[in-house]
Design a protein around this motif. Structure first.
Motif, PDB file in Angstrom:
ATOM      1  N   ALA B  73       0.832  -1.210   0.000  1.00 29.69           N
ATOM      2  CA  ALA B  73       0.000   0.000   0.000  1.00 29.69           C
ATOM      3  C   ALA B  73       0.860   1.251   0.000  1.00 29.69           C
ATOM      4  O   ALA B  73       0.417   2.310  -0.471  1.00 29.69           O
ATOM      5  CB  ALA B  73      -0.940  -0.002   1.209  1.00 29.69           C
ATOM      6  N   GLU B  74       2.091   1.135   0.482  1.00 26.70           N
ATOM      7  CA  GLU B  74       2.958   2.312   0.532  1.00 26.70           C
ATOM      8  C   GLU B  74       3.324   2.832  -0.860  1.00 26.70           C
ATOM      9  O   GLU B  74       3.794   3.960  -0.992  1.00 26.70           O
ATOM     10  CB  GLU B  74       4.229   2.022   1.345  1.00 26.70           C
ATOM     11  CG  GLU B  74       5.230   1.087   0.690  1.00 26.70           C
ATOM     12  CD  GLU B  74       5.036  -0.372   1.083  1.00 26.70           C
ATOM     13  OE1 GLU B  74       3.886  -0.761   1.432  1.00 26.70           O
ATOM     14  OE2 GLU B  74       6.034  -1.128   1.050  1.00 26.70           O
ATOM     15  N   HIS B  75       3.120   2.010  -1.882  1.00 25.50           N
ATOM     16  CA  HIS B  75       3.425   2.445  -3.251  1.00 25.50           C
ATOM     17  C   HIS B  75       2.161   2.732  -4.059  1.00 25.50           C
ATOM     18  O   HIS B  75       2.235   2.863  -5.284  1.00 25.50           O
ATOM     19  CB  HIS B  75       4.234   1.351  -3.971  1.00 25.50           C
ATOM     20  CG  HIS B  75       5.592   1.131  -3.420  1.00 25.50           C
ATOM     21  ND1 HIS B  75       6.548   2.116  -3.348  1.00 25.50           N
ATOM     22  CD2 HIS B  75       6.182   0.017  -2.877  1.00 25.50           C
ATOM     23  CE1 HIS B  75       7.661   1.634  -2.810  1.00 25.50           C
ATOM     24  NE2 HIS B  75       7.466   0.373  -2.507  1.00 25.50           N
ATOM     25  N   ALA B 196       7.196   9.177   7.082  1.00 26.02           N
ATOM     26  CA  ALA B 196       6.490   8.915   5.825  1.00 26.02           C
ATOM     27  C   ALA B 196       5.965   7.488   5.802  1.00 26.02           C
ATOM     28  O   ALA B 196       6.744   6.543   5.911  1.00 26.02           O
ATOM     29  CB  ALA B 196       7.433   9.130   4.653  1.00 26.02           C
ATOM     30  N   HIS B 197       4.667   7.334   5.664  1.00 24.13           N
ATOM     31  CA  HIS B 197       4.125   5.983   5.535  1.00 24.13           C
ATOM     32  C   HIS B 197       4.116   5.525   4.077  1.00 24.13           C
ATOM     33  O   HIS B 197       4.069   4.334   3.815  1.00 24.13           O
ATOM     34  CB  HIS B 197       2.723   5.911   6.133  1.00 24.13           C
ATOM     35  CG  HIS B 197       2.707   6.007   7.628  1.00 24.13           C
ATOM     36  ND1 HIS B 197       3.247   5.050   8.451  1.00 24.13           N
ATOM     37  CD2 HIS B 197       2.246   6.960   8.456  1.00 24.13           C
ATOM     38  CE1 HIS B 197       3.111   5.388   9.718  1.00 24.13           C
ATOM     39  NE2 HIS B 197       2.510   6.556   9.752  1.00 24.13           N
ATOM     40  N   ASP B 198       4.147   6.487   3.131  1.00 22.67           N
ATOM     41  CA  ASP B 198       4.045   6.124   1.715  1.00 22.67           C
ATOM     42  C   ASP B 198       5.236   6.649   0.932  1.00 22.67           C
ATOM     43  O   ASP B 198       5.797   7.703   1.252  1.00 22.67           O
ATOM     44  CB  ASP B 198       2.749   6.682   1.133  1.00 22.67           C
ATOM     45  CG  ASP B 198       1.531   5.931   1.656  1.00 22.67           C
ATOM     46  OD1 ASP B 198       1.682   4.794   2.125  1.00 22.67           O
ATOM     47  OD2 ASP B 198       0.433   6.493   1.592  1.00 22.67           O
ATOM     48  N   SER B 199       5.599   5.934  -0.131  1.00 24.49           N
ATOM     49  CA  SER B 199       6.831   6.273  -0.851  1.00 24.49           C
ATOM     50  C   SER B 199       6.711   7.563  -1.652  1.00 24.49           C
ATOM     51  O   SER B 199       7.717   8.231  -1.885  1.00 24.49           O
ATOM     52  CB  SER B 199       7.241   5.108  -1.759  1.00 24.49           C
ATOM     53  OG  SER B 199       6.255   4.839  -2.733  1.00 24.49           O
TER      54      SER B 199
ATOM     55  N   ILE C 128      -3.533   3.138  10.391  1.00 23.83           N
ATOM     56  CA  ILE C 128      -4.249   4.286  10.962  1.00 23.83           C
ATOM     57  C   ILE C 128      -4.108   5.502  10.047  1.00 23.83           C
ATOM     58  O   ILE C 128      -5.095   6.170   9.723  1.00 23.83           O
ATOM     59  CB  ILE C 128      -3.687   4.620  12.366  1.00 23.83           C
ATOM     60  CG1 ILE C 128      -4.080   3.539  13.365  1.00 23.83           C
ATOM     61  CG2 ILE C 128      -4.151   5.995  12.835  1.00 23.83           C
ATOM     62  CD1 ILE C 128      -3.327   3.617  14.704  1.00 23.83           C
ATOM     63  N   SER C 129      -2.886   5.765   9.626  1.00 22.80           N
ATOM     64  CA  SER C 129      -2.634   6.977   8.845  1.00 22.80           C
ATOM     65  C   SER C 129      -3.288   6.916   7.476  1.00 22.80           C
ATOM     66  O   SER C 129      -3.705   7.934   6.931  1.00 22.80           O
ATOM     67  CB  SER C 129      -1.125   7.201   8.705  1.00 22.80           C
ATOM     68  OG  SER C 129      -0.529   7.310   9.991  1.00 22.80           O
ATOM     69  N   ARG C 130      -3.390   5.719   6.908  1.00 21.57           N
ATOM     70  CA  ARG C 130      -4.011   5.594   5.581  1.00 21.57           C
ATOM     71  C   ARG C 130      -5.521   5.505   5.643  1.00 21.57           C
ATOM     72  O   ARG C 130      -6.211   5.997   4.769  1.00 21.57           O
ATOM     73  CB  ARG C 130      -3.484   4.330   4.879  1.00 21.57           C
ATOM     74  CG  ARG C 130      -2.060   4.432   4.443  1.00 21.57           C
ATOM     75  CD  ARG C 130      -1.656   3.242   3.575  1.00 21.57           C
ATOM     76  NE  ARG C 130      -0.202   3.241   3.464  1.00 21.57           N
ATOM     77  CZ  ARG C 130       0.601   2.403   4.115  1.00 21.57           C
ATOM     78  NH1 ARG C 130       0.094   1.445   4.866  1.00 21.57           N
ATOM     79  NH2 ARG C 130       1.899   2.505   3.992  1.00 21.57           N
ATOM     80  N   GLU C 131      -6.042   4.838   6.661  1.00 19.63           N
ATOM     81  CA  GLU C 131      -7.467   4.483   6.622  1.00 19.63           C
ATOM     82  C   GLU C 131      -8.329   5.196   7.654  1.00 19.63           C
ATOM     83  O   GLU C 131      -9.544   5.251   7.489  1.00 19.63           O
ATOM     84  CB  GLU C 131      -7.623   2.966   6.796  1.00 19.63           C
ATOM     85  CG  GLU C 131      -6.908   2.201   5.700  1.00 19.63           C
ATOM     86  CD  GLU C 131      -7.102   0.698   5.782  1.00 19.63           C
ATOM     87  OE1 GLU C 131      -8.011   0.250   6.498  1.00 19.63           O
ATOM     88  OE2 GLU C 131      -6.326  -0.028   5.138  1.00 19.63           O
TER      89      GLU C 131
END
Lengths: 242, 242, 242, 242, 242, 242
Positions: B73-75, B196-199, C128-131
């Motif tokens: 999901a990070e990408h 950062a949770h996502d790239s 948590i941060s995404r959803e």
């Protein structure tokens, strides 16, 4: 167009809202055919279908990687058979479809190579279509074509298709033995109910049907007809109001 | 020995209690490398490892089919990235391992090609080993070898390995652009914590590191060293008291 | 500001959108340190961090009550170790964070005192941060400071910190024995993979490292540096665009 | 004996098969009492009970750390109230009890400080006792003693007990206001059914009952009587055939 | 023998290891037939089957109460249709069967009155038979008898059976309208795939088939034949080695 | 108005936003009363309540079909008792209520006939009201009326009501024996805590209370008073602001 072979900018450029997700199984296919038969056939039909569709419409439809392990506990008496629970299988398919839809591929045809996945795919495509941001249906190739031969399991239909797409995969020297240990039909029926939950209750070597009648020529025809059927379906899904 | 290519009697004849399960991911690898990179590398390392192990010991270890979709999901900001939730991923892996163990392959090494799967694999192999009838550990190939180059993402290490195993998969003409949009490191760090949770929060095109330094020669070395490392691990797992 | 000590109108008056949630574990810490070590250290670091942050900014950040039981099945061979499954731990953390966010504290730093919680906290803060309607990150205090000593388990770092914050908690008369039964490192490594899922596979008394080198003075420094690091992180989280 | 304060060898030496697990809640208790009231009272009653039991029998019963967040969505309109879902709460309690039982403490009394946890604790102790390797019951202190005062919420009973165990916790200057905004009873009843699912539907400031009548002396009595009741229960649980 | 009408000592005296569990659905059946049609028909067939079986063998088989709500989201566009998710339905059936098995009735035939339940029942009876202490199969009455009429939905077959078992349930004055708004077949098919997940995509009033041809006489025959088929199945299940 | 007896256009014409969902249990009721007692009484009270409400207001409220199997593991020592887990029960109720709400019946009163369902219904109606698009409360008939007799189990209250609504259901010749084996009260209490999780721990034949005092006349009164109480509740629910 194989999604796994493409880069992300190539997928970004893809304008289709269709995608194809092949789903197989890793399970016994008798003494003559490999455990990966259902994944191989699903992938081959998926590729044939999008190629036919591309020839007809000029539109490139991405094919996701084949999900290799499905619902196959019924074959667990035969070595090498892999399976997950129906719950896990549905979740894996549903979430993979959701990620396709996240990128705009929100009309997804699941191309299935294994009878044991059929009920679960009917359920999960209903769930996806009602509750998620996507529309999905499941296409099981051998239910979409008419054949003179009954489907069976590792029988003439599957063996023929596999002979055509990967002829080294079939052990020709085991086909006679395959017929010897095969059952004629699937299951043990009373009053319209199959009493057997597992395949070893009715077949000695896992085969149902007579694979000695299989030919690569028939396989070629089956692939072509399955590809045509899938292209018809893609066209209908593309034009459907949702 | 590829389990998918074998028939069930061939697997029945296999005397090992070891098995290898490759796990990849289908996710962006910059403008120059395919979405299927992590599945390809995991499969190649798995094959190299069991081949090295066979050469050393004469024992054939079955390699299950590669699980193609992992935790990515990070990408998801980059098109074509597919992912499932960590719960579903763990369930899919756990149940696949359980079916291997059902047939006697109850010492399973998971060969992983994707950093985002690592935490979940550490968890699920612990769960399997404590609660199920199997012992499992996870081997992430790029964590098992020393390199002069940092791992990055679609950087010199992965690009080199892929150049060696599937050189058509790399778009050489995009590598310069890949470097242009790359970040130098993974994440955005404060006090030992990645904010950062996502790239896409830290790389413009999904690349981390400089893929222009990749070579097929380095890839060949990486594959050989990964295969040696995996063979060492198989040996240790085989000899371990459980 | 300890949320548990405040009344609801006091929390209503709190204008921060930051909150801190300490997470510990109740698990063996050798013959010399108490089972509650990780909860005590997490709580102490959390308090030090918000105090430092308050001194810097004047802003009061509420500290939620410490979650006492975490992921510690790896220590279950040692009496008194308590644990929940990773699924349950993540759910408990996620829902607690959601209730903080319900009141406007939607930037949450989880302050963790136990290495076994780290993977699960990385996963759940991503989820948590995404959803959910919150942003969260996890701060594990001993990963945020540089020390000359390796972390170990109930070794010099933890023992020092605990000596400072609760000196009666350490059984000085058991420290020599603690060193005797300790292992030098965590785990049993082959090819970059830890073959041991549980701590009793490599340590006789649960200790990793040499706690005889611990001092309350070092503990005081560790607390101060951890508090500074946490304050830095709070500042970064407060100023981050989400 | 506080389990968190003990080392694992001390717990190993403990011969009881009893354990006590305090369960609180972090939720509004009006303008005069802290959000942590229910955790504080549960912990105090647990300690009083095992102390009384030790005096009677000489047997030391370990008290696990207090679970701080319970089922309190009904108070979510008031700031600072934390809660988890009933499912997560039950799982957290059940697995914590299972880990106590793993070490031989397989007769567990849960000491509860919050009415909203009662139904879930009745359910989960039944599940534990029927399905797991432990016997468990839940003791809610204010349901085990007779008082002239109705329980209410942050009313005279709780306020008295808290005044005794932690007198700084009560804001004496807010007690008059607490009475002003309080409701007389809990809920909104028609035909034996409470129509109100949340407390803000019937109380302006979260209080039910009149806390101005609370005294530390009454609190002292309540604690003594609760401790006696809990000791009685421990005795019965210890002697029960399971 | 209706289990709900019996006392527990009467069930204790029952020596059969067979039980029957009727499963219906509460869903639209056009303008002329009631929402409870599928529950009524399942219950009637179950009763007919055990009565026939009792006449043949002298053995009394308990019939559990009919589960009234099934999987019917596909009819949710029509008012009054009730449904639960497939997961919940399977769990409810599985646990009910487990409680039958707890009392020794560990060969359970589920008598189903609704096509939408079929896939889920096939799955859950497989799961029960493989994983629980019971053997179960599902009997869907209209799949177990040959008829000249196609099944449809609220068409001639169901309307006939209902006319026989509860003639007041059919609104004769609405049957002409029922035919007017009916579709001829179920679904919208392309390449062997039903594109319609919900019934309102292909039928205006929920009916499939022509109910004007229904007669109570046909219903009487259908009930008798279904009862015979179910008795045959009970006999086979009773005599099967498991 | 029984929803199961109505056609979908009849439900479409129904203008109420109220609905009633009866919930029973299939469980032992001593040697004299049937296993289906709680389902029968719930259904009868539901019908009486909506009839009274219709007489008062002219408004027809649909009554959903009775859910027959509830939470009754506590009676599993007595043959024929059926049960599902609390999780499954709550899911089945919640989703059935959601489907009622889908059609506009979004104020739902659950009419309960079994004490063992009470906690779970309180929880699930809270969850529904907070999280779903419906408001729900649970009405347990014997908690809504004052009686001189204690409720017990299969005691005078239930036996009386059943005698009135279905007098053939009571085995008059077993009532003396029912009293002989009955316990006087429910459970085994110490310090306000019931040590017994299952009914066979305190009653020999499953009965609590003295059913010989039951009369059909009392049953008639109980039904009338329960119906009045339910009508009062429907009125309050209808007029409540949500």
């Amino acid at each position: 167009m194989q999604l796994s072979e493409a880069t992300w900018p190539e997928i970004e450029d893809c304008e289709s809202d269709l995608a194809v997700l092949p789903v197989g199984s890793t399970e016994q296919h008798g003494p003559h055919a490999p455990l990966g038969t259902d994944a191989k056939t699903a992938a081959a039909v998926a590729e044939a279908g999008v190629e036919t569709y591309r020839e007809r419409t000029g539109e490139d439809v991405p094919v996701a990687p084949t999900i290799p392990v499905g619902i196959a506990a019924e074959h667990r008496a035969f070595d090498g058979t892999l399976w997950v629970s129906p719950e896990t299988f549905r979740a894996y398919v549903r979430e993979t479809v959701a990620s396709l839809a996240h990128h705009g591929f929100d009309r997804v045809v699941i191309v299935n190579g294994h009878g044991g996945n059929t009920d679960a795919l009917r359920e999960v495509t209903g769930t996806i279509s009602r509750e998620d941001d996507a529309y999905a249906v499941a296409f099981t190739w051998f239910d979409s074509i008419d054949t003179d031969e009954a489907m069976g399991h590792a029988g003439p239909v599957e063996t023929s298709l596999l002979s055509h797409i990967d002829d080294e995969a079939i052990h020709e020297d085991k086909i006679a033995a395959a017929r010897e240990g095969a059952s004629e039909g699937w299951g043990e029926w009373v009053a319209g109910v199959n009493l057997a939950h597992d395949s070893d209750e009715f077949t000695d070597n896992g085969v149902v049907g007579d694979p000695t009648t299989a030919t690569a020529e028939l396989g070629e025809q089956l692939l072509a007809r399955s590809g045509e059927a899938l292209a018809d379906l893609l066209d209908a899904v593309d034009n459907r109001e949702n």
